[in-house]
Scaffold this active site. Structure first.
Site: not given
Ligand code: NDP
Length: 794
Positions: A191, A265, A299, A396
């Site tokens: 997906k 991840e 990331c 983040e």
């Protein structure tokens, strides 16, 4: 100034637009509406959502929102395709991967333009970074397909893999997931993220063109619910997820107890460390790439700049100057550095976080440059002089925002760098090779770049430490995460022994008290010392006939807390030389052998079984892992860049090990020995029913030079202690050998700080089996790989 010099300073860029025409034509050929790609066919579009170009706000296409039924159809197709696909020879599978790589190269410009239009990233990046890396990934894994059986003997693919990816590198994340899965012989249901489905759909067409057998790759578009339908589907054997830590934790919980393989991840807040002897101009160019590549929506973005105090002012001045030359604009313009963020919601999120960072004391700098009106554009932003407590120092941001702080000494740099729940990547700039190679192993991150940044390659594993997740993508480790030992499917349920009933029975504390005389209740072993249980209670230990054979302390939350503190205080064990660790394990084995008779008698008393054989097997196992301590090590990769990447095998940290009920000595030794050999410290809960062999083991530990805190032993009720350990943030990984229900609880509770787990799920692992358990099975699970990239050449 003469005219030529004037031209050099006033010269402006003209527009250098890449044409969107062919990408638009491809969309038009699909009438700008897409269904899913299932079983080699396109489904009719269902309920759809719009995929927009974030640079213009214009709709590109309507994409189907996948339902649970769609996911089910895709899983069925993948399941049906699996037997034939996995039975193909590696060479045959490799040829398909090779064909895909060639087709991606052939259509690379179409992919790049479509990616840029869908995601907003500059064409320069999609054309020169994303798509070439995608092709490289398929080429590299074509080779792995062919060499799988040689390099991974006695391993088989999982089966059907569910793969869920984010929007920041849509096609690259797809390649990182699909290439190794297919090379290993799995089939997939993938997906893409809701914002960026289009290149995944174009990829489906490439699969058709490569004549990939139907059902091997299925693409189901949709939102979070579609992802949840994948993670919750009972007929999926492995989940591979890239995305936020928040969703990663949800998936960890959702898959607990299912036996599905899992790799995560997740997010990052990666430090970018500049020492005072660094080549400053290069470090600034690196920084531009680290934080403004892909608008900072990376990331592993070097989003936390740590500069040595003595050069801070000079560095920031130069950085600001460089920021003022960055060009924000139409992502399809080949001379643009910074494109559009993925969606308005992301712009709002980043803007809010910047406000917060400034309100909490950070100093804001935005260059005086133009940005297009409309569209999701933001200026490159610097928030300097932030304190570690500032929200933007730990959250983040996932946008073009750099956060800066300074340090004085290398020790302080390491402390600041590691002061985060994440551990994905880190960058070090210094001209001093000794300093760089001293710092790299101290950083808790899966990837470290020296005097460079954002290097990626299919041959080099990528993935995180701590809450950045577990598992690697790329390299041999990445392939390994799509394979499992052949024998796993033959495991039988563990027969319930008296252990379970003994623990659930309410106890009268006086019922079993020892005969008159000196109390000989075995104590806990914490921080190298024997310790009384905090509760003050003890637990009886019965032999096979029901007779009392001894008592041990009844450990509780506080004993665990003390043991975890001791294990963390001893983490330096990981940095003692492997030779030294080997010597200590050999010595343990030797000292255990001296007392073989006594240990054999104790095993016999607790279990009625042949103690001598179990002691001999335990001694041999200690020898085996002493032998591994200095041999299970890394590799040096040779990626296409002028760099080497050293894959270092590192310990996980402080581990919790809950030994199985059977085999009171070997059950613990078989799990503890590989963990210690690799440099982990351990909190061990020995067999609940027969803990006396490991409480006797204290004396062996004390005479074998095992440093205090390296192995801590807490006796008590396994299920209760497992919960405390699984929830404890000071524990980095947990292994539980026991029933299915507790295994599930351990896996779910481990989501708190994204621990690595191994559980036996109520199955019987015959730990005496040397072939299976004396080698890399537990070594791999006791370690994580850090790739340190080192440039060469003057
Ligand atoms: P999310 O975690 O929100 O989404 C990632 C994917 O998971 C998307 O496809 C999303 O669907 C899907 N998803 C959302 N909810 C669920 C659920 N409950 N169950 C299953 N799947 C779900 O992350 P973003 O897409 O917002 O990406 C940004 C984040 O990803 C950042 O935090 C970044 O750090 C991280 N990231 C990490 C990378 C790494 O390699 N470690 C690489 C790239 C990003 P949808 O979007 O369609 O709703």
């Amino acid at each position: 100034m003469n005219k030529i010099a004037e031209i050099f300073t006033s010269l402006d860029y003209g527009p250098a637009p890449e044409s969107p025409d062919l990408a638009l034509a491809w969309l038009a050929a699909h009438e700008n509406r897409f269904g899913h790609f299932i079983d080699g066919k396109w489904t009719k579009p269902g309920k759809t959502f719009a995929s927009e170009n974030p640079a213009t706000g214009k709709k590109l296409a309507d994409v189907t929102d996948g339902t649970a039924e769609d996911v089910d159809a895709a899983v069925k197709a993948a399941r049906a395709a699996f037997p034939k696909w996995s039975a193909l020879s590696g060479y045959e599978r490799g040829k398909y991967l090779y064909a895909i790589a060639r087709l991606i190269q052939k259509h690379s410009r179409l992919f790049a333009v479509l990616e840029t239009m869908d995601n907003g990233k500059p064409i320069r990046e999609s054309r020169d970074v994303d798509i070439p890396l995608v092709a490289r990934h398929f080429y590299h894994h074509a080779g792995w397909a062919q060499h799988r059986d040689r390099e991974f003997p006695d391993h088989v693919p999982y089966g059907v893999c569910g793969q869920i990816i984010p929007w920041n590198f849509p096609l690259l994340m797809l390649a990182w997931k699909i290439a190794p899965a297919l090379a290993a012989g799995n089939t997939v249901v993938l997906k893409p993220a809701e914002f960026t489905s289009l290149t995944a759909l174009l990829f489906a067409e490439i699969c058709e063109k490569a004549h990939l057998p139907r059902g091997v790759v299925n693409i189901v578009t949709g939102e979070g619910d579609t992802g949840a339908a994948i993670t919750g589907h009972p007929d999926i054997d492995k989940i591979a997820f890239t995305g936020s830590t928040e969703v990663g934790k949800i998936i960890r919980k959702a898959t607990a107890g299912t036996g599905k393989g899992l790799s995560l991840e997740l997010g990052g807040k990666s430090p970018y460390i500049v020492f005072d002897d660094a080549d400053i101009d290069s470090a600034i160019e690196g920084l531009v790439d680290a934080i403004w590549f892909n608008q900072g929506q990376v990331c592993c973005a070097g989003s936390r700049l740590l500069v040595q105090e003595s050069i801070e002012d000079r560095f920031l001045e130069k950085l600001k100057k460089r920021m003022s030359t960055l060009r924000v604009g139409d992502p399809l313009d080949k001379a643009v550095d910074i494109g559009a963020l993925v969606a308005p919601v992301q712009v709002a999120r980043v803007t809010d976080l910047v406000k917060k960072g400034v309100a909490e004391g950070g100093q804001l700098y935005e260059p005086d440059i133009d940005i297009p009106g409309g569209g999701c554009f933001l200026k490159p932003t610097l928030i300097s002089h932030v304190s570690p407590a500032n929200t933007v120092a730990s959250e983040e941001i996932f946008g073009p925002v750099l956060v800066e702080m300074s340090f004085r000494t290398p020790e302080e740099a390491v402390a600041l760098a590691n002061n985060t729940r994440y551990g994905l990547a880190a960058t070090i700039w210094t001209e001093n090779v000794n300093l760089a190679l001293d710092i790299a192993p101290k950083l808790k991150a899966g990837v470290v770049w020296i005097n460079s940044t954002n290097n990626f390659d299919a041959a080099v594993g990528f993935g995180g430490y701590k809450e950045s997740g577990f598992g690697r993508e790329g390299g041999k480790e990445g392939m390994a995460s799509y394979l499992k030992p052949k024998w796993e499917k033959e495991l039988k349920p563990f027969k319930a022994t008296a252990a379970a009933t003994a623990s659930s029975r309410p106890r009268n504390p006086l019922e079993d008290s020892t005969p008159p005389g000196v109390d000989q209740t075995a104590k806990m072993y914490i921080g190298g010392k024997q310790a009384r249980p905090d509760s003050g209670y003890s637990r009886p230990v019965h032999g096979p006939s029901g007779a009392l054979v001894g008592e041990v302390g009844d450990g509780n939350r506080k004993d665990i807390r003390n043991a975890v503190e001791a294990a963390r205080a001893a983490l330096g064990w990981a940095t003692t030389s492997a030779h030294n660790r080997a010597q200590i394990l050999y010595f343990l084995a030797e000292n255990l052998e001296y007392r073989a008779e006594e240990f054999a008698a104790r095993i016999k008393a607790q279990t009625g079984e042949d103690g001598a054989a179990e002691v001999a097997a335990s001694v041999e196992r200690l020898f085996a892992f002493a032998g591994w301590a200095d041999k299970y090590d890394g590799a040096v990769h040779n990626p296409p860049q002028r760099m080497v990447a050293t894959a270092m095998v590192e310990a996980l940290g402080a581990m919790a090990i809950l030994a199985p009920p059977s085999r009171p000595l070997l059950g613990s030794i078989a799990l503890v020995a590989p963990a210690l050999a690799m440099g982990n410290t351990v909190v061990l809960v020995p067999s609940e029913k027969s803990p006396l062999s490991m409480t006797d083991f204290y004396q062996v530990l004390e005479t074998s030079d095992v440093p205090a805190g390296v192995l801590n032993i807490v006796t008590g009720e396994s299920r209760v202690l497992a919960k405390t350990l699984a929830e404890h943030d000071g524990i980095d990984a947990i292994w539980f050998a026991g029933d299915a229900e507790t295994s599930k609880m351990v896996e779910a509770a481990s989501a708190g700080n994204v621990k690595q787990t191994w559980t036996s799920r109520g199955l019987y692992y015959d730990l005496a089996d040397k072939l299976k358990f004396e080698g890399d099975y537990f070594l791999r699970r006791a370690t994580q790989v850090k790739n340190v990239w080192i440039p060469y050449g003057a």
